[in-house]
Design a protein around this motif. Structure first.
Motif, short mmCIF file in Angstrom:
data_model
loop_
_atom_site.label_atom_id
_atom_site.label_comp_id
_atom_site.label_asym_id
_atom_site.label_seq_id
_atom_site.Cartn_x
_atom_site.Cartn_y
_atom_site.Cartn_z
N HIS A 112 71.46 113.67 26.27
CA HIS A 112 71.40 115.00 25.66
C HIS A 112 70.80 115.95 26.68
N HIS A 114 67.96 117.96 26.56
CA HIS A 114 66.54 118.33 26.59
C HIS A 114 66.03 118.23 28.03
N ASP A 116 63.54 117.08 29.66
CA ASP A 116 63.04 115.85 30.28
C ASP A 116 64.16 114.83 30.50
N HIS A 117 65.38 115.18 30.13
CA HIS A 117 66.55 114.32 30.40
C HIS A 117 67.51 114.97 31.38
N HIS A 193 68.75 112.98 16.85
CA HIS A 193 67.74 113.71 17.63
C HIS A 193 68.32 115.07 18.06
N ASP A 214 66.89 109.33 23.10
CA ASP A 214 65.83 109.61 22.13
C ASP A 214 66.26 109.31 20.69
ZN LIG Z 1 64.99 114.77 23.55
#
Ligand SMILES: [Zn+2]
Length: 288
Positions: A112, A114, A116-117, A193, A214
């Motif tokens: 995804h 986000h 931190d990814h 998520h 996640d």
């Molecule tokens: Zn996430």
């Protein structure tokens, strides 16, 4: 076919307890909660396959330690997230340290968008990048920024190939997408998520390695079927958890979420979810 999987940790992240475990009030509680979790790892995964290296997620960038990196006006970044990433933690230098060059990498898959990814995207110019079309739409533009994504930090060249799922069932998952010609590395939709969240499966002869992103913040939260505080629709997140648990009932499955400190031990020891599911606390037969 021999496939090796390596965990690459790109620093740590700290979130609110109401983010990890949903509390009444859902997303609002993520902003108002005063309690932080312990620092959690940010794992990415390197699949060493005969057809080429497949990387799952990019982790975060060390630029995130500069407060100006995040939008100051966004309450989530202002009050509910802390990041600890050093330059040497970034995925680019770590891949180089492993002797992996750009030419070796076949595909990058994003579970995804986000930060931190996807914060390390700029380490992958010229790489084929697979990502969910619906999440890409949600994460793009100013609407994306309001939703907590950082499309303004994506590299100029970033234009992912949107995953065209096929109606080819894999266990409880009605659709799948083959990343390798051999068909042993697959993407399955795991919404919850985020609406278009995906997971990557490495289907070896004896074990399925489930690179979960996640879908939950830990294995125990999956077993307890505890949704997180940011999933837009709890029922969708629970449905995905049930599918993963059903798959783990039918085949030995090593469950590897991004932020579970025990993921690496489970990977090295090939510790499957099955053993944990046999514990009576789970409540048998409720995974339909
Ligand atoms: Zn996430």
């Amino acid at each position: 076919m021999k496939v090796n999987i390596y965990a690459v940790q790109t620093g740590t992240v700290d979130i609110k307890t109401a983010h990890r475990i949903r509390k009444p009030g859902g997303l609002i509680r993520v902003f108002t909660d005063s309690r932080w979790t312990e620092w959690l790892p940010i794992y990415t995964w390197v699949i060493d396959h005969l057809e080429g290296i497949i990387v799952v997620d990019t982790g975060e960038t060390s630029k995130s330690s500069d407060p100006a990196y995040y939008p100051y006006w966004h309450p989530y970044y202002r009050y509910s997230l802390r990041m600890n990433v050093r330059p040497e933690d970034e995925i680019g230098p770590q891949l180089r340290g492993m002797g992996i060059t750009h030419e070796d990498i076949k595909t990058l898959v994003l579970t995804h968008f986000h930060t931190d990814h996807a914060g390390g995207l700029y380490h992958f110019p010229g790489t084929e990048i697979l990502a969910s079309g619906s999440d890409h739409r949600l994460a793009s533009g100013f609407g994306g920024r309001l939703r907590g994504y950082l499309p303004n930090r994506w590299p100029e060249w970033f234009s992912p190939e949107l995953i065209a799922f096929e109606h080819e069932r894999f266990g409880p998952f009605e659709q799948s997408y083959k990343v390798t010609k051999a068909g042993d590395v697959l993407i399955v939709p795991t919404p919850g998520h985020t609406p278009g969240h995906v997971s990557v499966l490495v289907n070896t002869e004896d074990i399925i390695f489930f690179l979960a992103g996640d879908t939950s913040y830990s294995e125990s939260l999956l077993i307890e079927r505890t949704p997180d505080g940011v999933s837009p629709r709890v029922s969708v997140a629970l449905d995905t958890m049930n599918r993963i648990l059903r798959l783990a009932h039918s085949r030995p499955l090593v469950y590897l979420p991004t932020h579970d400190p025990e993921s690496v031990d489970r990977l090295t020891e090939k510790r499957t979810l099955g053993g944990s599911l046999m514990r009576p606390t789970v409540g048998g037969g409720a995974y339909a």
